[in-house]
Design an enzyme around this catalytic site. Structure first.
Site, PDB file in Angstrom:
ATOM      1  N   TYR A  93       0.146  -3.521  -7.982  1.00 29.29           N
ATOM      2  CA  TYR A  93      -1.027  -3.520  -7.112  1.00 29.29           C
ATOM      3  C   TYR A  93      -0.878  -2.644  -5.868  1.00 29.29           C
ATOM      4  O   TYR A  93      -1.305  -3.035  -4.771  1.00 29.29           O
ATOM      5  CB  TYR A  93      -1.366  -4.953  -6.678  1.00 29.29           C
ATOM      6  CG  TYR A  93      -1.646  -5.895  -7.811  1.00 29.29           C
ATOM      7  CD1 TYR A  93      -2.586  -5.597  -8.794  1.00 29.29           C
ATOM      8  CD2 TYR A  93      -0.953  -7.102  -7.909  1.00 29.29           C
ATOM      9  CE1 TYR A  93      -2.829  -6.470  -9.835  1.00 29.29           C
ATOM     10  CE2 TYR A  93      -1.196  -7.988  -8.954  1.00 29.29           C
ATOM     11  CZ  TYR A  93      -2.140  -7.658  -9.905  1.00 29.29           C
ATOM     12  OH  TYR A  93      -2.379  -8.530 -10.931  1.00 29.29           O
TER      13      TYR A  93
ATOM     14  N   ASP B 241      -9.325 -21.944 -17.821  1.00 29.59           N
ATOM     15  CA  ASP B 241      -8.160 -21.214 -17.336  1.00 29.59           C
ATOM     16  C   ASP B 241      -7.687 -21.912 -16.062  1.00 29.59           C
ATOM     17  O   ASP B 241      -8.179 -21.647 -14.965  1.00 29.59           O
ATOM     18  CB  ASP B 241      -8.551 -19.757 -17.068  1.00 29.59           C
ATOM     19  CG  ASP B 241      -7.424 -18.933 -16.463  1.00 29.59           C
ATOM     20  OD1 ASP B 241      -6.380 -19.512 -16.103  1.00 29.59           O
ATOM     21  OD2 ASP B 241      -7.596 -17.706 -16.339  1.00 29.59           O
TER      22      ASP B 241
END
Length: 422
Positions: free
Chosen positions: A20, A242
């Site tokens: 990232y 999730d």
């Protein structure tokens, strides 16, 4: 004058591709020597209170003696055993314990290493569920704006295509159906209309229950989950929760599917599963889903098998982590953190650019009207003795549950000082 970098960092830096960040322009990472409790101890001796719990994993704090001892015991027995054709006690005991803790008939545990892979497995289960039942055409998924489910190829397709991190791949990956969460009657009707038109091609609905994490720490009520269960049942599609971020107490319940009363067909777990000690994840299916694979036909089996699935060291850590959850002490800690963050972050409501301050369980969020300067803010937080890593438009806290009141005040005080809340 800054302290010299350790040799291992300078020698390894040209060869490590970090996550990232733009490698050409990103500042050097902080060199960590060790961890303890809620703290990161840097190579230069500075200590930072970790407000992120190592990407939401170190729920019990670092170096918890009970987890460490369990891993050491298992290391002396067997560090790894392949799961194809062999079995070992840590994984089988962990599967039974997870099945007992989860609601409904979420009884069938498929292990993997990372959260993204567990979502991939859940998606694969959903696709093959319909194939095994002889239903053709159920090849797509329905997910939600603001959602994030991982960085692997299939999970990228069910992340928010516009606000997420994967817009670069638009047109390359298969397009899924992305809708607004049914937070009111209008969006509920829109979802129902979408399923009425496209339900015959949808294998499953995929959602992060209560909190959409990496999409911006976006909260929604349990009534949204009830609407999703109702819609899934009405249109004959599966429902996948999730809970990689929200599971294991982060929102105040051990699992959202437990506290909300809404039971999905498949739930995925990772992050705090091992208490931030070792990589482990699981896709856990209901009896209905599992039964579609139970057959005399070898071709109906789920042909998937990560090399390190059910790793004994990781399962030993997870069993030790469950021991700590079973004491119940975490509930008071999460409630204490929620109160402390609500109070400590409240002054930021009037800070420049702030549009919302919100807390839920051990999550505290300050949202701005535009994306924040992540690198600049990180550096200023480090100067205040804390590790806080913003994302997008939000500066947030997800501290270890054992974070003391003094450490929590250090975190929230740093946020007030740096972000302009007094």
């Amino acid at each position: 004058m800054s302290a010299p970098q350790p040799a291992w960092l300078t020698e390894g830096a040209p060869h490590v591709w970090r996550p990232y960040c733009q490698m050409k322009t990103a500042p050097a990472p902080l060199a960590v020597a060790r961890t303890q409790g809620a703290r990161l101890i840097l190579e230069d001796g500075r200590e930072l209170v970790d407000g992120i719990a190592s990407w939401w994993t170190a729920c019990h704090g670092y170096n918890h003696p009970h987890i460490r001892e369990a891993v050491e015991r298992q290391l002396s027995l067997a560090p790894h055993i392949m799961f194809g054709g062999l079995a070992h006690e840590p994984a089988y005991r962990l599967a039974a314990r997870l099945a007992a803790l989860l609601p409904g008939d979420l009884d069938h545990v498929f292990f993997a290493e990372s959260g993204s892979v567990s979502v991939e497995i859940a998606m694969k289960m959903a696709l093959q569920y319909w194939i095994n039942r002889g239903v053709a055409g159920r090849t797509r998924f329905l997910a939600f704006a603001g959602g994030y489910h991982g960085d692997t190829l299939a999970t990228m397709t069910v992340c928010d295509p516009d606000e997420g991190m994967h817009s670069l791949f638009a047109g390359v990956l298969p397009a899924q159906h992305i809708a607004a969460l049914p937070v009111d009657t209008a969006s509920e009707a829109a979802l129902d209309a979408l399923l009425a038109r496209k339900g015959s091609e949808i294998a499953a609905i995929v959602v992060e229950p209560r909190v959409q994490g990496a999409g911006g720490m976006l909260f929604h009520d349990d009534v949204v989950l009830a609407r999703l269960r109702k819609a899934a049942d009405a249109h004959g599609v599966l429902l996948i929760f999730d809970e990689i971020f929200t599971g294991f107490g982060r929102t105040g319940d051990l699992f959202v599917c437990q506290g909300s009363g809404v039971v999905p067909d498949i739930v995925t777990l990772s992050k705090s599963l091992t208490g931030g000690t070792l990589p482990l994840s699981a896709a856990i299916a209901s009896r209905r889903v599992f039964d579609a694979f139970w057959s005399d036909d070898a071709g109906a089996a789920l042909m998937h098998g990560p090399t390190y699935m059910g790793n004994p060291l990781a399962c030993a850590a997870a069993n030790a982590s469950l021991d700590l959850f079973e004491t119940g002490a975490w509930r008071a800690d999460v409630a204490r953190l929620e109160r402390g963050m609500a109070e400590g972050l409240a002054p930021l409501r009037d800070a420049p650019g702030v549009v919302d301050v919100r807390t839920l369980g051990a999550i505290g969020v300050v949202e701005f009207d535009t994306p924040v300067d992540i690198g600049g803010l990180c550096a200023r937080f480090v100067a205040e003795g804390v590790w806080i890593r913003p994302m997008g438009k939000v500066v947030y806290l997800t501290p270890p549950y054992i974070t003391s009141d003094v450490e929590l005040e250090r975190l929230t005080g740093a946020m007030r000082k740096v972000l302009g809340g007094g």
